[in-house]
Enzyme design. Sequence first.
Site, PDB file in Angstrom:
ATOM      1  N   ARG B  58    -128.320   2.876   8.239  1.00 47.63           N
ATOM      2  CA  ARG B  58    -127.887   3.328   9.555  1.00 47.63           C
ATOM      3  C   ARG B  58    -128.411   4.701   9.932  1.00 47.63           C
ATOM      4  O   ARG B  58    -128.908   4.903  11.047  1.00 47.63           O
ATOM      5  CB  ARG B  58    -126.364   3.288   9.664  1.00 47.63           C
ATOM      6  CG  ARG B  58    -125.662   4.181   8.666  1.00 47.63           C
ATOM      7  CD  ARG B  58    -124.161   3.968   8.648  1.00 47.63           C
ATOM      8  NE  ARG B  58    -123.827   2.579   8.449  1.00 47.63           N
ATOM      9  CZ  ARG B  58    -122.918   1.947   9.159  1.00 47.63           C
ATOM     10  NH1 ARG B  58    -122.266   2.568  10.104  1.00 47.63           N
ATOM     11  NH2 ARG B  58    -122.664   0.697   8.922  1.00 47.63           N
ATOM     12  N   THR B  59    -128.349   5.667   9.004  1.00 47.19           N
ATOM     13  CA  THR B  59    -128.811   7.003   9.358  1.00 47.19           C
ATOM     14  C   THR B  59    -130.307   7.005   9.606  1.00 47.19           C
ATOM     15  O   THR B  59    -130.807   7.600  10.567  1.00 47.19           O
ATOM     16  CB  THR B  59    -128.472   8.011   8.241  1.00 47.19           C
ATOM     17  OG1 THR B  59    -127.086   7.950   7.979  1.00 47.19           O
ATOM     18  CG2 THR B  59    -128.868   9.412   8.619  1.00 47.19           C
ATOM     19  N   LYS B  86    -138.241   8.436 -11.078  1.00 47.68           N
ATOM     20  CA  LYS B  86    -139.077   9.403 -10.374  1.00 47.68           C
ATOM     21  C   LYS B  86    -140.530   9.302 -10.776  1.00 47.68           C
ATOM     22  O   LYS B  86    -140.882   9.130 -11.915  1.00 47.68           O
ATOM     23  CB  LYS B  86    -138.622  10.816 -10.746  1.00 47.68           C
ATOM     24  CG  LYS B  86    -137.574  11.366  -9.832  1.00 47.68           C
ATOM     25  CD  LYS B  86    -137.006  12.607 -10.459  1.00 47.68           C
ATOM     26  CE  LYS B  86    -137.499  13.881  -9.813  1.00 47.68           C
ATOM     27  NZ  LYS B  86    -137.338  13.907  -8.384  1.00 47.68           N
ATOM     28  N   ARG B 108    -133.095  13.014   3.255  1.00 44.93           N
ATOM     29  CA  ARG B 108    -131.838  12.632   2.600  1.00 44.93           C
ATOM     30  C   ARG B 108    -132.145  12.530   1.115  1.00 44.93           C
ATOM     31  O   ARG B 108    -133.114  11.879   0.715  1.00 44.93           O
ATOM     32  CB  ARG B 108    -131.320  11.292   3.115  1.00 44.93           C
ATOM     33  CG  ARG B 108    -130.237  10.727   2.172  1.00 44.93           C
ATOM     34  CD  ARG B 108    -129.562   9.554   2.739  1.00 44.93           C
ATOM     35  NE  ARG B 108    -128.669  10.002   3.802  1.00 44.93           N
ATOM     36  CZ  ARG B 108    -127.701   9.268   4.308  1.00 44.93           C
ATOM     37  NH1 ARG B 108    -127.503   8.052   3.867  1.00 44.93           N
ATOM     38  NH2 ARG B 108    -126.960   9.728   5.276  1.00 44.93           N
ATOM     39  N   HIS B 136    -124.016  17.102   5.616  1.00 46.73           N
ATOM     40  CA  HIS B 136    -124.662  16.078   6.452  1.00 46.73           C
ATOM     41  C   HIS B 136    -124.413  16.513   7.887  1.00 46.73           C
ATOM     42  O   HIS B 136    -123.601  15.935   8.613  1.00 46.73           O
ATOM     43  CB  HIS B 136    -124.021  14.720   6.174  1.00 46.73           C
ATOM     44  CG  HIS B 136    -124.766  13.546   6.741  1.00 46.73           C
ATOM     45  ND1 HIS B 136    -125.920  13.632   7.476  1.00 46.73           N
ATOM     46  CD2 HIS B 136    -124.482  12.210   6.649  1.00 46.73           C
ATOM     47  CE1 HIS B 136    -126.328  12.424   7.817  1.00 46.73           C
ATOM     48  NE2 HIS B 136    -125.481  11.531   7.346  1.00 46.73           N
TER      49      HIS B 136
END
Lengths: 429, 312, 184
Positions: B58-59, B86, B108, B136
């Site tokens: 969503r973000t 990573k 993010r 946030h």
Amino acid sequence: MALLLKGGRVVDAAAELDAVLDVLVEDGVITGVGEELEAPGAEVIDCAEKVILPGLADIHVHLREPGQEYKETIASGTRAAAHGGFTAVACMPNTKPICDSGSKVRFIVERAAAEGAVRVYPIGAITAGQAGEQLAEIGDMTAEGAVAFSDDGHGVQSAGMTRVAMDYIKRFGAPLIAHCEDESLAGEGVVNEGEVSTRMGLPGIPAAAEETMVARDIALAEITGCRLHLAHLSTARSLELVREAKARGLAVTCEVTPHHLFLDEDDLTSYDTNLKMNPPLRTAADREALVAGLLDGTVDCIATDHAPHAVHEKELEFELAPNGTTGLETALSLVNTHLVATGTLEWSAVTRLMCHNPRAAANLPEMRLEAGFPADITIVDPEARVEVSAEWFVSKSRNSAFLGQSLLGRASDVLVGGRWVVRKGKVVV
Amino acid sequence: MALSSKHIMTMDDLTPEDIALILDTAESFAEVNQRRIKKLPTLRGRTIVNLFFEPSTRTRMSFEIASKRLSADGVNFTASSSATVKGETLRDTAKTLAAMACDMVIVRHKYAGAPQMLAEVMDCPIVNGGDGVHQHPTQALLDLYTMRQSLGKLEGLRVGIVGDVCHSRVAGSLVPALNKVGAKPIIIGPPTLMPARPDILGAEVAYDLDEVLPTLDVTYLLRVQFERAARMPFPSNREYAMLYGMNPARLAAMPSHGIVMHPGPMNRGVEISADVADSPRSVILDQVESGVAVRMAIMYLMLGGADSGTAA
Amino acid sequence: MGYRVKAEVMDAEAMDRALTRIAHEILEANKGAGAIALAGIMTRGVDMAARLAERIERIEGTAVPVGSLDISFYRDDVATRLSPEVHTTDIPYEVEDRTIVLVDDVLYTGRTIRAAMDAIMDFGRPSAIQLAVLVDRGHRELPIRADFVGKNVPTARRERVKVLLAEHDGRDAVVILEDDGEGE
């Protein structure tokens, strides 16, 4: 060739000296300390305006060899130690492989003999692999030269295991050096739990993680009779516990690092990983209590917990970066800048905190500015300026919590067994 | 620049005036989002990168739609922030993006401090899309916008934030944001989910939701998930729903104008019952709608006027 | 920079006559008010569009739809200048197949009108766009021209033309302002 250190302020609490005197060194041994010594044929070293101390010892150092030589080696670490004015170091066993048997101790001893700039005394692991489950071969390690035992890095989590270890170690007359951190309380913490952890959104380590284990280990030392040395204490309450233990006559000693004495969590204004250490920087009130403990004798030793890490390892997200700051090269300058030059601490107390007490606590040979003792001598220039920069470090690593600071005072010349390791501020071996 | 700081990394970067400007500008963009052709040429040719190290639909979509509606080129870069998976370090990824001349990065990440690290290496404005459990800010801003649209004002509102506050970056930004606009944040939950020092965040603390409910203008619910794992800070979803779940009875206990909010995604039946989620007093979908407008406003204000460094 | 009034080129009566004439011209060019709508450009163009609509209704008896356009998001200088105030655009009619008359107070470089055309096109496809301005002060930088002009006012670049409106400034007038040399 004889050396005559002329006209320096000779300070040594154990030898009860604090006066302008000469020191004569012959064949690696101090042969005389007194006024206007006669020494025909000796090389005269003018020590006017300098302070002459018995060889300083750092009993909490990570030399990273074997296994992580890219961070530091016995050679580079001991050169850094010399640069910082130390003539001896005791090195922690959390190398790769862990130093938990006689052969691994011997490796360090032999390596140090070949390449060490200063004297190196290995600390052996308490448990095999530092896994906290089985005793390591304490006897074998002692025979090969280990001076003390520690599971530094995370400590022995089980009280039962610690008790067994203390019972076993005590017969060798060595101390158990405790890293007090209850991992179930510390969790994923990376900073002190409190204001800073809340503000920066980082998981916190409560002071109780250290204090509960300090209390536990003191209680176990009491029932076993083992000598206990508490490593890198960081909170006011930990010191109170030590004070009580000493008042009861227990064989408990402790050390504090320069970063816990001169920094606190308020210095964490950004996500600078050079300020990430374990135990973390605590509150300003804790820091003040540590300094007070230094002055009232509760704190026995200053030890750096020198923890070198490569640049690429520290340039990670704060939660992922490894813990620790280097310390060997800045310790003496920090102590002078913040304590001696401000009149808070006398040089004589410095010899207790950085020479006699550490040596006694970790079973290192005693050093004194007295005839008959080996010529391990630290000569300090209290007026020299030190700009702490990456280029200034002799260590392989540059992760210092004090980068960018301007300090006063440093070791200008250092002798180990009568041999120069530092001259005019530069390492010469 | 129209805003007082080049970056939006924490709520500290925004003054109350900045917040008002963002909310007012968002109203204009909200109108655009009602048109048939939802496109403005304003940020044509700018490259805006969504650097998402944590999964988020969503973000990320909200930012992507916002950038596209402004005619910017929104680019998604998804990577993993898990230490074991990573590849490249965050620093190296940042340098790579800088070399590709991006105009703005929205990041993010699983760990606090990631936006700050990007800012050290990159020249362009950085927006924090959520860093660890820290902050946030764009979520807080869209929440303020939604509150203002629903209740007509912000000053003096009593906003209860319920749930796992200590692990919530939403709360980390919303609490200071509410303080800046003169509203009153109250954090509500069991002691095990409270931050170490709520006082320095500037929030009142309450452990009993029912006691506080009749005084709240807004009940803001945080997502909770208690699986069977060792030493969870709460016994079970069932007990949580019982003590802190928003349900019709609790909704009725709120003042009649009171609204229910949630940053999403919801756990229906845990922190919010299905009835309440679908009730007209829940403005959860309005929050999502606000999100695009507020993010458009942020991009416009951060990238517009940036070249000259001054406002008109 | 400070400005001072150099000259008043239209007074209230002159403005009134010009607006009435423009209303007649719009109706003549479009054969009535049936297929047109006005779109005033924020901010003063909006007031002017309202006045034109009122005159058109008085003359023709037909109410002509009026909208307002905020062109901040369509400006070609977003990168260097950020509009300090952002207003809401409101076009309460279908743009498709209608002739839209853009209304603004002063026509200068033409860039505002270019932006306004882009804005109105985003609402739909008008059958034609016409432009009504109270003052044309010259110095066009784009190939844009007005269909209906209240008054042509030649100016120097360093001058400013300001339309005062009773609603905002207490009186109606068009004035030329020049830099009074008082620095930034």
